[in-house]
Design an enzyme around this catalytic site. Structure first.
Site, mmCIF file in Angstrom:
data_model
loop_
_atom_site.group_PDB
_atom_site.id
_atom_site.type_symbol
_atom_site.label_atom_id
_atom_site.label_comp_id
_atom_site.label_asym_id
_atom_site.label_seq_id
_atom_site.Cartn_x
_atom_site.Cartn_y
_atom_site.Cartn_z
ATOM 1 N N HIS A 91 0.827 -1.174 -0.848
ATOM 2 C CA HIS A 91 0.336 -0.112 -0.284
ATOM 3 C C HIS A 91 0.738 1.231 0.659
ATOM 4 O O HIS A 91 0.125 2.085 0.770
ATOM 5 C CB HIS A 91 -1.408 0.307 1.202
ATOM 6 C CG HIS A 91 -1.632 -0.810 0.387
ATOM 7 N ND1 HIS A 91 -3.405 -0.797 0.509
ATOM 8 C CD2 HIS A 91 -1.917 -2.686 1.698
ATOM 9 C CE1 HIS A 91 -3.896 -2.420 0.401
ATOM 10 N NE2 HIS A 91 -2.978 -2.906 1.302
ATOM 11 N N ASN A 164 -10.411 -2.552 2.080
ATOM 12 C CA ASN A 164 -9.595 -2.579 1.442
ATOM 13 C C ASN A 164 -11.460 -1.986 0.449
ATOM 14 O O ASN A 164 -12.169 -2.739 1.194
ATOM 15 C CB ASN A 164 -9.728 -4.139 0.647
ATOM 16 C CG ASN A 164 -8.349 -3.964 1.209
ATOM 17 O OD1 ASN A 164 -7.182 -3.570 0.835
ATOM 18 N ND2 ASN A 164 -7.589 -5.834 1.190
HETATM 19 FE FE1 HDE Z 1 -2.425 -4.918 5.470
HETATM 20 N N1 HDE Z 1 -0.819 -4.516 5.646
HETATM 21 N N2 HDE Z 1 -1.849 -7.166 6.271
HETATM 22 N N3 HDE Z 1 -3.824 -5.352 4.555
HETATM 23 N N4 HDE Z 1 -3.284 -3.365 4.832
HETATM 24 C C1 HDE Z 1 -0.308 -2.785 5.841
HETATM 25 O O1 HDE Z 1 0.684 -1.314 7.132
HETATM 26 C C2 HDE Z 1 -0.209 -6.796 7.103
HETATM 27 C C3 HDE Z 1 -4.466 -7.421 4.392
HETATM 28 C C4 HDE Z 1 -4.106 -2.679 3.855
HETATM 29 O O2 HDE Z 1 -3.426 3.354 3.885
HETATM 30 C C5 HDE Z 1 1.028 -2.493 6.015
HETATM 31 O O3 HDE Z 1 0.704 0.619 7.349
HETATM 32 C C6 HDE Z 1 -0.779 -8.253 7.140
HETATM 33 C C7 HDE Z 1 -6.031 -7.474 4.541
HETATM 34 C C8 HDE Z 1 -4.183 -1.579 4.369
HETATM 35 O O4 HDE Z 1 -1.322 3.301 5.652
HETATM 36 C C9 HDE Z 1 1.136 -3.596 6.632
HETATM 37 C C10 HDE Z 1 -1.684 -8.688 6.522
HETATM 38 C C11 HDE Z 1 -6.378 -6.130 4.083
HETATM 39 C C12 HDE Z 1 -3.005 -0.874 4.282
HETATM 40 C C13 HDE Z 1 0.296 -4.585 7.196
HETATM 41 C C14 HDE Z 1 -2.301 -7.672 5.788
HETATM 42 C C15 HDE Z 1 -5.476 -5.113 4.215
HETATM 43 C C16 HDE Z 1 -2.239 -2.213 5.180
HETATM 44 C C17 HDE Z 1 1.945 -1.616 5.406
HETATM 45 C C18 HDE Z 1 -2.078 -10.525 6.928
HETATM 46 C C19 HDE Z 1 -7.828 -5.944 4.312
HETATM 47 C C20 HDE Z 1 -2.674 0.068 4.013
HETATM 48 C C21 HDE Z 1 2.308 -0.852 5.688
HETATM 49 C C22 HDE Z 1 -2.389 -10.487 7.490
HETATM 50 C C23 HDE Z 1 -8.772 -5.277 5.222
HETATM 51 C C24 HDE Z 1 -2.871 1.228 5.035
HETATM 52 C C25 HDE Z 1 1.617 0.006 7.122
HETATM 53 C C26 HDE Z 1 -2.484 2.797 4.706
HETATM 54 C C27 HDE Z 1 -1.359 -2.164 4.698
HETATM 55 C C28 HDE Z 1 0.636 -6.242 7.130
HETATM 56 C C29 HDE Z 1 -3.757 -8.077 5.291
HETATM 57 C C30 HDE Z 1 -5.477 -3.117 4.552
HETATM 58 C C31 HDE Z 1 2.304 -4.358 6.266
HETATM 59 C C32 HDE Z 1 0.004 -8.866 8.228
HETATM 60 C C33 HDE Z 1 -6.668 -8.101 4.398
HETATM 61 C C34 HDE Z 1 -5.532 -0.604 3.297
HETATM 62 O O5 HDE Z 1 1.182 -3.688 8.504
#
Ligand code: HDE
Length: 701
Positions: A91, A164
């Site tokens: 992201h 999302n």
């Molecule tokens: Fe994320 N995800 N994600 N994700 N995600 C990040 O956090 C992660 C997942 C989502 O505008 C990171 O600040 C893991 C699902 C958004 O700043 C990180 C897993 C969904 C954003 C991270 C998921 C998301 C992130 C990277 C699996 C939808 C952007 C930078 C378990 C429900 C937020 C940060 C923004 C961002 C980890 C899966 C949505 C690395 C480990 C499912 C919208 O922490």
């Protein structure tokens, strides 16, 4: 912040588009040298020392070496060298805005969250939309999931719904997230392709992870190429809990529904938009908010109990599944409005730190193994990205309610506990904050039991039924787009076994889809993969389709008007009025950006020169030009492409009497009900009403 605003340009000065006149005096080297005047503040160093010359470093003699003691020069370069922080690992490319959430229905029976206690409650919000795979500088229209992250600054602390625009996810257990993202991002040896899943590593991984098949249907659908952030849904994805004042819990899934309805672009348009305007989505959001056309979403919830969850064919803790709205209706409880662009992109959008573990009393997690994993990841990644544990001191991340704790020190600490007490219990009279067993956050007292094991529950084993349900719920046009997207992506995969392995999953979704992709790839139909659990037919759901849920309005949409000198002034005016009345926007495209002279001698300024304003940037187009103008356009390649692309992308096209000549010159001899004559000003209103259907799909189906 007040101190800082003395030294920095203020929000107002940053946003003004007007230029100001600065007295110019020659610098010592003969350069232009601007001095303060009127409201312009005097430049200082970051330490506040006034600066006398920002053009020339301090030298020993006019042609001599630069002196180490030039603190202004060294500070300026030092700060520049440190301007970047690590981009988000996923992201990375995103765009944010401020607004508010207003409660439209109180739900104290479901949750004790203070926010939902009363209808009309309003809390500030910050929202960041993003793509997942591309880096910070990638293009907005990449085929990808869009992040829809909402931070609500409630009176009980910050509540982040980090969702999302697609309601399901690729994987079931957080353990596989690094593998998924490694596979999707550029391949490690070559460092490409950027911001796309159309490559071997991604599809190799997917082909070996059948649990991803439902999500694959969504990302191959037009959901992954939205027209604008304003026209997409958002989903909390996981099942969460609401907890009421009696400690009773219910399951809840969060939805954001765009007021302007859903809309996507076609893949051919997406590819062209990426070239014509890589910032298409962020520009759209910025422009809409600046124009006072504030994007708005309804906050809806699907609330259900354990008995409902137990009766489902799948597990509500499995993030690769959704609950169709027909089965559990979405109840609207609030509205989210974005009404303010950021003052500074870096300070706010780049530094905003969403954390799934930021919840408030009345909301709780479930045991969804993906959500549990995320609760570790987000806090960890913010510490890395923002350089330490004090990222909550950054204004965009700070709660807007009172907060008191004993956490102290660390990098960039902006505030800490005052007084002597920095531990608890203590016996000081001013002893600092204390936990509150009544009002403080309480986890739902959910019974837990079971063996400690690394295991995937049996209830997560059906990987195809909802993929089939999604695919079959689409209109034929949408189904064709999914087949075309799969064929496109797999055509970029070099290894044939990987292509075949992906196709081997498709018969469990739909045999005709599998056949169409296999044929598109020039591949014999491979043997179907062995499913962990045989798929079943689920009832279809119209709510899963974009086209079945169109807005039937041109509100918030944009008309591209191609004109030349001599264009009929009355037609132009009628069209412009009709667009305005429908709540749409109009952009004038002309051979020169200076604009054109209309038939009545009036000047019409243009926003785009023809090669900078291709029709892919607009939802519908109109061409108004006299015979000489059409002749001129017919000799211009970008003008011909403007017309040909609008036709190929199933757009509604309005033509003043001779303008059909441009379509002919572009090789488009066909005419259909989507090509509308604009013979008289009275025709304009009808044309814009027709445009409410957004596309004339009959042309391509
Ligand atoms: Fe994320 N995800 N994600 N994700 N995600 C990040 O956090 C992660 C997942 C989502 O505008 C990171 O600040 C893991 C699902 C958004 O700043 C990180 C897993 C969904 C954003 C991270 C998921 C998301 C992130 C990277 C699996 C939808 C952007 C930078 C378990 C429900 C937020 C940060 C923004 C961002 C980890 C899966 C949505 C690395 C480990 C499912 C919208 O922490």
């Amino acid at each position: 912040m007040t101190d800082m605003s003395r030294h920095h340009a203020t929000a107002d000065t940053q946003k003004t588009d007007e230029t100001t006149e600065h007295p110019v005096t020659p610098g010592t080297g003969g350069e232009l040298h601007q001095t303060p005047s009127g409201d312009t503040p005097r430049m200082t160093t970051a330490q506040g020392a006034p600066v006398s010359d920002d053009q020339n470093s301090l030298k020993a003699g006019a042609r001599g070496p630069t002196l180490m003691e030039d603190f202004h020069f060294r500070e300026k370069i030092f700060h520049f060298d440190h301007e970047r922080i690590p981009e988000r690992v996923v992201h990375a490319r995103g765009y944010g805005a401020h607004g508010y959430l207003e409660v439209t229905e109180a739900i104290p029976e479901l949750t004790c969250a203070s926010l939902f206690r009363k209808k009309g409650n309003k809390v500030p919000a910050f929202v960041r939309f993003s793509t997942v795979a591309g880096n910070k500088g990638s293009a907005d229209l990449a085929r990808d999931v869009r992040g829809f992250a909402v931070k609500l600054y409630t009176e009980d602390g910050n509540w982040d719904i980090v969702g999302n625009n697609i309601p399901v996810f690729f994987i079931q257990d957080a353990m596989k997230f690094p593998d998924l993202i490694h596979a999707a991002k550029p391949e490690p040896d070559r460092g490409f392709p950027q911001a796309q899943t159309a490559h071997d590593n991604f599809w190799d991984f997917i082909s070996l992870m059948p649990e991803a098949m439902h999500m694959v249907m969504w990302i191959m659908s037009d959901r992954a190429i939205p027209r604008s952030f304003r026209f997409m849904e958002g989903f909390g994805v996981h099942t969460f809990r609401f907890v009421n004042a009696e400690g009773k819990g219910s399951f809840v899934k969060f939805h954001w529904k765009p007021k302007l309805g859903l809309q996507s672009v076609t893949w051919d348009e997406a590819m062209k938009i990426m070239g014509a305007d890589p910032d298409f989505h962020r520009r759209d959001l910025w422009a809409a908010i600046q124009a006072g056309d504030f994007p708005e979403w309804e906050l809806g919830v699907q609330v259900f109990d354990d008995a409902f969850a137990d009766a489902l064919e799948y597990d509500v803790l499995d993030a690769t599944k959704l609950i169709p709205e027909e089965q559990c209706p979405v109840r609207v409880i609030g509205r989210l409005v974005l009404d303010r662009v950021v003052d500074n992109f870096f300070a706010e959008t780049e530094q905003v730190a969403f954390c799934t573990q930021n919840i408030v009393p009345g909301v709780d997690f479930t045991n969804d193994p993906l959500l549990q994993g995320r609760n570790f990841s987000y806090l960890d990644t913010q510490t890395k990205r923002l350089g330490g544990p004090n990222f909550t001191h950054i204004p965009v991340n700070a709660p807007k309610c009172p907060f008191h704790h004993f956490q102290q020190d660390g990098h960039m600490a902006m505030h800490g506990p005052s007084g002597r007490a920095n531990y608890e219990p203590n016996s000081w009279a001013q002893g600092g904050p204390r936990a509150d067993p009544r009002q403080g956050f309480q986890s739902l007292a959910e019974p837990m039991e079971g063996e400690k094991r690394r295991i995937r529950p049996e209830t997560f084993a059906d990987h195809y039924s909802q993929a089939r349900q999604f695919y079959l719920s689409q209109t034929p046009v949408e189904q064709a787009h999914i087949a075309a997207a799969l064929t496109f992506e797999l055509s970029k995969v070099e290894v044939e076994e990987i292509r075949a392995r992906v196709v081997s999953h498709l018969p469990h979704i739909d045999k005709a889809l599998a056949q169409s992709v296999a044929e598109g790839l020039g591949l014999g139909m491979p043997e179907a993969a062995k499913p962990a659990k045989a798929p079943i037919d689920l009832p279809l759901s119209d709510k899963l389709s974009i086209l079945k849920n169109g807005p039937d309005s041109f509100g918030g949409r944009k008309l591209g008007l191609l004109v030349t000198d001599g264009a009929d002034a009355k037609l132009v005016k009628a069209l412009s009025d009709a667009v305005e009345a429908a709540g749409g926007m109009l952009e004038v495209v002309a051979p020169k950006v200076g604009g054109v002279t209309l038939s009545d001698g009036s000047a019409l300024p243009a926003q785009q020169k023809i090669d900078g304003g291709p029709s892919v940037l607009y939802d519908a187009v109109a061409i108004i030009a006299p015979a000489e103008g059409v002749e001129m356009l017919a000799a211009m390649h970008p003008a011909k492409m403007f017309a040909a692309d609008a036709f190929a992308h199933a757009k509604f096209i309005a033509l003043s009497e001779p303008a059909g000549g441009l379509l002919d010159a572009a090789g488009v001899s066909a005419r259909d009900d989507g090509v509308i004559s604009l013979d008289a000003p009275a025709d304009a209103k009808g044309f814009i009403k027709t445009c409410g259907a957004l596309r004339y799909w009959d042309r391509v189906s």
